[in-house]
Design a protein around this motif. Structure first.
Motif, PDB file in Angstrom:
ATOM      1  N   LYS A 279      25.872  18.040 -20.935  1.00 35.85           N
ATOM      2  CA  LYS A 279      26.756  16.894 -20.723  1.00 35.85           C
ATOM      3  C   LYS A 279      27.327  16.992 -19.308  1.00 35.85           C
ATOM      4  CE  LYS A 279      29.208  17.892 -24.444  1.00 35.85           C
ATOM      5  NZ  LYS A 279      30.218  17.807 -25.499  1.00 35.85           N
ATOM      6  N   THR A 280      26.632  16.371 -18.352  1.00 36.45           N
ATOM      7  CA  THR A 280      26.995  16.507 -16.941  1.00 36.45           C
ATOM      8  C   THR A 280      27.387  15.170 -16.328  1.00 36.45           C
ATOM      9  OG1 THR A 280      24.712  16.117 -16.245  1.00 36.45           O
ATOM     10  CG2 THR A 280      25.350  18.400 -16.634  1.00 36.45           C
ATOM     11  N   ILE A 281      28.098  15.249 -15.228  1.00 37.07           N
ATOM     12  CA  ILE A 281      28.301  14.093 -14.353  1.00 37.07           C
ATOM     13  C   ILE A 281      27.048  14.039 -13.470  1.00 37.07           C
ATOM     14  CG2 ILE A 281      29.713  13.159 -12.481  1.00 37.07           C
ATOM     15  CD1 ILE A 281      32.055  14.826 -13.777  1.00 37.07           C
ATOM     16  N   LYS A 282      26.264  12.986 -13.643  1.00 36.41           N
ATOM     17  CA  LYS A 282      24.907  13.006 -13.096  1.00 36.41           C
ATOM     18  C   LYS A 282      24.794  12.374 -11.699  1.00 36.41           C
ATOM     19  CE  LYS A 282      23.386  12.712 -17.854  1.00 36.41           C
ATOM     20  NZ  LYS A 282      23.642  14.121 -18.183  1.00 36.41           N
ATOM     21  N   ASN A 283      25.748  12.714 -10.843  1.00 39.50           N
ATOM     22  CA  ASN A 283      25.629  12.263  -9.448  1.00 39.50           C
ATOM     23  C   ASN A 283      26.387  13.245  -8.567  1.00 39.50           C
ATOM     24  OD1 ASN A 283      28.456  11.633  -9.408  1.00 39.50           O
ATOM     25  ND2 ASN A 283      27.963   9.748 -10.534  1.00 39.50           N
ATOM     26  N   ARG A 284      26.435  12.972  -7.276  1.00 39.00           N
ATOM     27  CA  ARG A 284      26.991  13.943  -6.340  1.00 39.00           C
ATOM     28  C   ARG A 284      28.463  14.252  -6.617  1.00 39.00           C
ATOM     29  NH1 ARG A 284      27.832  11.741  -0.196  1.00 39.00           N
ATOM     30  NH2 ARG A 284      27.671  13.968   0.140  1.00 39.00           N
ATOM     31  N   PRO A 307      20.869  15.358   1.053  1.00 39.27           N
ATOM     32  CA  PRO A 307      22.227  15.113   1.568  1.00 39.27           C
ATOM     33  C   PRO A 307      23.067  14.201   0.679  1.00 39.27           C
ATOM     34  CG  PRO A 307      20.599  13.884   2.833  1.00 39.27           C
ATOM     35  CD  PRO A 307      19.827  14.764   1.900  1.00 39.27           C
ATOM     36  N   ASN A 308      22.463  13.553  -0.296  1.00 40.40           N
ATOM     37  CA  ASN A 308      23.231  12.624  -1.132  1.00 40.40           C
ATOM     38  C   ASN A 308      23.424  13.106  -2.564  1.00 40.40           C
ATOM     39  OD1 ASN A 308      23.437  10.553   0.937  1.00 40.40           O
ATOM     40  ND2 ASN A 308      21.221  10.331   0.650  1.00 40.40           N
ATOM     41  N   ASP A 309      23.019  14.343  -2.851  1.00 40.19           N
ATOM     42  CA  ASP A 309      23.016  14.794  -4.241  1.00 40.19           C
ATOM     43  C   ASP A 309      24.135  15.757  -4.589  1.00 40.19           C
ATOM     44  OD1 ASP A 309      20.705  13.467  -5.489  1.00 40.19           O
ATOM     45  OD2 ASP A 309      19.608  14.431  -3.866  1.00 40.19           O
ATOM     46  N   PHE A 310      24.794  16.287  -3.581  1.00 40.00           N
ATOM     47  CA  PHE A 310      25.886  17.237  -3.822  1.00 40.00           C
ATOM     48  C   PHE A 310      27.085  16.836  -2.968  1.00 40.00           C
ATOM     49  CE2 PHE A 310      21.816  19.216  -4.434  1.00 40.00           C
ATOM     50  CZ  PHE A 310      21.949  19.862  -5.639  1.00 40.00           C
ATOM     51  N   GLN A 344      18.887  18.581  13.662  1.00 40.94           N
ATOM     52  CA  GLN A 344      20.045  17.772  14.098  1.00 40.94           C
ATOM     53  C   GLN A 344      20.130  16.453  13.343  1.00 40.94           C
ATOM     54  OE1 GLN A 344      19.781  17.555  18.411  1.00 40.94           O
ATOM     55  NE2 GLN A 344      19.473  19.767  18.502  1.00 40.94           N
ATOM     56  N   GLU A 345      18.968  15.862  13.118  1.00 39.52           N
ATOM     57  CA  GLU A 345      18.941  14.606  12.354  1.00 39.52           C
ATOM     58  C   GLU A 345      19.408  14.843  10.920  1.00 39.52           C
ATOM     59  OE1 GLU A 345      18.444  11.245  12.694  1.00 39.52           O
ATOM     60  OE2 GLU A 345      18.853  11.878  14.761  1.00 39.52           O
ATOM     61  N   GLN A 346      18.949  15.946  10.343  1.00 38.55           N
ATOM     62  CA  GLN A 346      19.352  16.273   8.962  1.00 38.55           C
ATOM     63  C   GLN A 346      20.867  16.471   8.875  1.00 38.55           C
ATOM     64  OE1 GLN A 346      16.859  19.752   8.426  1.00 38.55           O
ATOM     65  NE2 GLN A 346      15.490  18.665   7.013  1.00 38.55           N
ATOM     66  N   MET A 347      21.416  17.172   9.846  1.00 36.16           N
ATOM     67  CA  MET A 347      22.859  17.446   9.823  1.00 36.16           C
ATOM     68  C   MET A 347      23.662  16.160  10.015  1.00 36.16           C
ATOM     69  SD  MET A 347      23.259  20.649   9.093  1.00 36.16           S
ATOM     70  CE  MET A 347      24.814  21.371   9.624  1.00 36.16           C
ATOM     71  N   SER A 353      27.118  11.237   5.349  1.00 38.53           N
ATOM     72  CA  SER A 353      27.306  10.936   3.915  1.00 38.53           C
ATOM     73  C   SER A 353      28.693  11.373   3.429  1.00 38.53           C
ATOM     74  CB  SER A 353      26.215  11.622   3.089  1.00 38.53           C
ATOM     75  OG  SER A 353      26.566  12.972   2.844  1.00 38.53           O
ATOM     76  N   ASN A 354      29.488  11.998   4.335  1.00 40.02           N
ATOM     77  CA  ASN A 354      30.850  12.434   3.992  1.00 40.02           C
ATOM     78  C   ASN A 354      30.956  13.324   2.753  1.00 40.02           C
ATOM     79  OD1 ASN A 354      32.362  11.242   6.098  1.00 40.02           O
ATOM     80  ND2 ASN A 354      32.013   9.242   5.136  1.00 40.02           N
TER      81      ASN A 354
END
Lengths: 413, 413
Positions: A279-284, A307-310, A344-347, A353-354
């Motif tokens: 039973k999880t919260i299924k987003n970041r 970058p959008n999953d955590f 650098q692009e990844q970072m 994404s804050n």
């Protein structure tokens, strides 16, 4: 009472029949070790009348500097035990602060565990005895102890990894009251090189720390998932079909042909399984990931790959590498970062994404201190927000327990 | 490959930093022990150049008779290791049959574990190293090994016991594919005196045995519940708030004031929790209970207390007592049974309910052999149907693993 009497008589016989249990009970001396004294010192006792020299090596003694070809490092100090006329060897420490301590004995050149202390942890291929000292509620020793609070369950769970094409084992902590709640956030907690899915719950006292933080309201109730970070292994040594092999630092990634796919690339297999079975919260909003050493490196890479999953990242004494874009010629992580456009692009994407928290922690004598200072320099220059914690000491479990305790209190609030 | 190189360099340093892991890797000799040889012998090695005398004590050696005030019993034999010029001590066994074996070393009078073997089991307060020999698929060593088969999950679960007024810990095995099935039968598997909720999964290899039996179709997929049989303890030593105490045969029931209520009287608390938290068959058709020694005694009592709730009973080397109607003056269980009308009524009720299996197993040199022969005599006289298995040997885990393997194959078919 009658029942107990009869059973005692039967048990006197059972003691004999039950293989090797009798020595300690029947050797004539009831050895207790370690003994926590009223003045906060601790006494070690070993009955070894034939021994010539006995010492204890432990992390409660001043560290010593050891020189090797690859550099200088800190090792736990040791102290001599003194023999009495009956052959009992003893040593008493100075007063010790509240902590979980590790030690081994050395008898005439042979490292052994304390036969009077059943509490041991395996770190890679070596067992050390442990003990905990506590002075007051909420101190470190208390946080690492099993207290009279509601306890979470701890399970060894097999899950399929389609990416790695194998079933794999992980440790899952579900908080007390889990059956009553609707949806919980999840902390993914990663171990270091030489470790496995048992490391955080055994050496790291993760279940005790989480039980105690949650019971006192200092951390939110959360699921804690401790996977195996060695992509070539299904599980800890002895827990999968590779047999009872001896682990080594590289050995845990070595017994089978290295997988073509890394821990980081297969990581979402774990998240998918957890989201579909708990039973999880299924987003970041409901996901944090952190790890120590190699697991800190995994966290560093996972933060850029997904970058959008955590929403929370914790790098504990992280072993940093830039994934496939590694540059062996220049060991400076800072230079590698400055030269690597993909990185650098990844970072940029990650911090655009804050994420709620990017947290870095390291000991001031850690051999990875410079690499993590390099990362901080890069983050500072780019005005990427992060939090930083620096402690005394090096690359040791004592620090990682502190980091988990601190990081867990910052999550999901 | 590059990634691995950099990591290796970093790890060379980590080895130093990581407390006491270095000795074994860096002592100049890479000791392997035990070594399974091609001719099915096994060699033990210990590097101890300063030792005067080294022996190995293990259950692969001929047992020796030990005399005590309370009688004669069998203990594992021992053999001397021989020193070579470098200080390495060795001993090679004869060819060994397929089995799980236990051993310890003795160095100049001190019992120690094999520092080259990370595989150990704790039996009460004593650790022994273990190893497994296997000759062919399906033999005992193979059954006790982790094979390349689907694995069940193994969880440490806290449940409330309203009868004992405490939260308690148990081990729960759920078979592979559990999430896909609708309702599973449950085996309640009970440990002996001095044991705890970890005993069957560690010493008993219960998860491996069940994985292997289920994978080969020899046993039905079932849940296996391994509770803590000491009504005064919440959990195994170190796993509850009583602290890191040293267990003893009676100690596991001793650290707190004895509970007014017994294991048997509180037993249905466990069944209720399991039925409400797992996908179970919630009647006697889907319930079996068995146990070793004290746990066999628990099973014997549970069979009479709840004659309609279980369909399969297994008494493994059972420590029999008639509950509250105990007679200290006459130690003959047969005489007690013949004199006890309450007991006779209970047994009548039990066998009138036609349980599918009442199974008794014991070793021919077990100190409880006579008591179990008494029970069989009583059952025979009353024409109560039961099955009986007699093996060589005494009151030892080797037998209890055989009994679990045999009993599990008879269930829920």
């Amino acid at each position: 009472m009658n029942k107990k009497l009869i059973f005692t008589a039967a048990l006197a016989l059972m003691i004999g029949a039950s293989s090797m249990a009798q020595e300690k009970l029947f050797n004539g001396i009831n050895i207790q070790s370690p003994v926590k004294n009223a003045d906060e010192t601790v006494t070690f006792n070993l009955y070894a009348p034939q021994a010539q020299k006995v010492s204890v090596s432990g992390d409660f003694l001043p560290t010593v500097k050891i020189q090797t070809a690859s550099g200088e490092y800190d090792a736990p100090g040791s102290a001599q035990l003194v023999r009495n006329e009956k052959g009992l060897w003893s040593f008493t420490t100075p007063a010790l602060p509240s902590e979980l301590y590790s030690y081994t004995f050395n008898v005439d050149g042979l490292n052994i565990n304390d036969p009077a202390n059943i509490y041991m942890n395996r770190d890679i291929a070596t067992y050390s005895n442990i003990f905990i000292t506590t002075k007051h509620k909420g101190d470190k020793g208390d946080l690492y102890s099993v207290n009279e609070v509601p306890h979470g369950d701890l399970a060894k769970v097999w899950y399929p990894s389609p990416t790695l094409k194998m079933n794999r084992r992980m440790t899952v902590y579900t908080p007390a009251g889990y059956d009553k709640g609707k949806a919980y956030p999840v902390l993914y907690l990663l171990h270091g090189a030489g470790g496995d899915e048992n490391a955080w719950s055994e050496l790291g006292r993760a279940a005790q720390i989480m039980d105690n933080l949650i019971a006192t309201g200092k951390a939110k109730p959360m699921i804690v998932v401790m996977p195996n970070g060695n992509p070539n292994c299904q599980a800890a040594p002895g827990e999968w079909s590779f047999g009872m092999y001896t682990p080594s630092f590289m050995g845990n990634t070595g017994p089978k042909t290295p997988a073509a796919t890394s821990m980081e690339e297969s990581f979402m297999d774990i998240v998918k399984y957890v989201d579909s079975h708990y039973k999880t919260i299924k987003n970041r909003e409901g996901r944090a990931v952190c790890g120590l050493s190699m697991g800190g490196g995994h966290t560093f890479n996972i933060s850029r790959l997904y970058p959008n999953d955590f929403n929370y990242y914790g790098l504990f004494s992280a072993g940093l590498h830039l994934g496939k874009n590694i540059n062996l010629k220049d060991p400076s992580i800072y230079n590698q970062m400055k030269a690597d456009k993909v990185f650098q692009e990844q970072m940029k994407k990650l911090f655009n994404s804050n994420p709620k928290l990017y947290w870095i922690a390291i000991g001031n004598s850690d051999f990875l201190y410079k690499a993590n200072a390099d990362l901080r320099k890069f983050l500072d220059e780019n005005h990427y927000p992060y939090e930083y914690m620096e402690t005394d000491g090096g690359h040791i479990w004592r620090n990682w327990r502190i980091y988990l305790t601190t990081f867990a209190q910052k999550l999901f609030k």
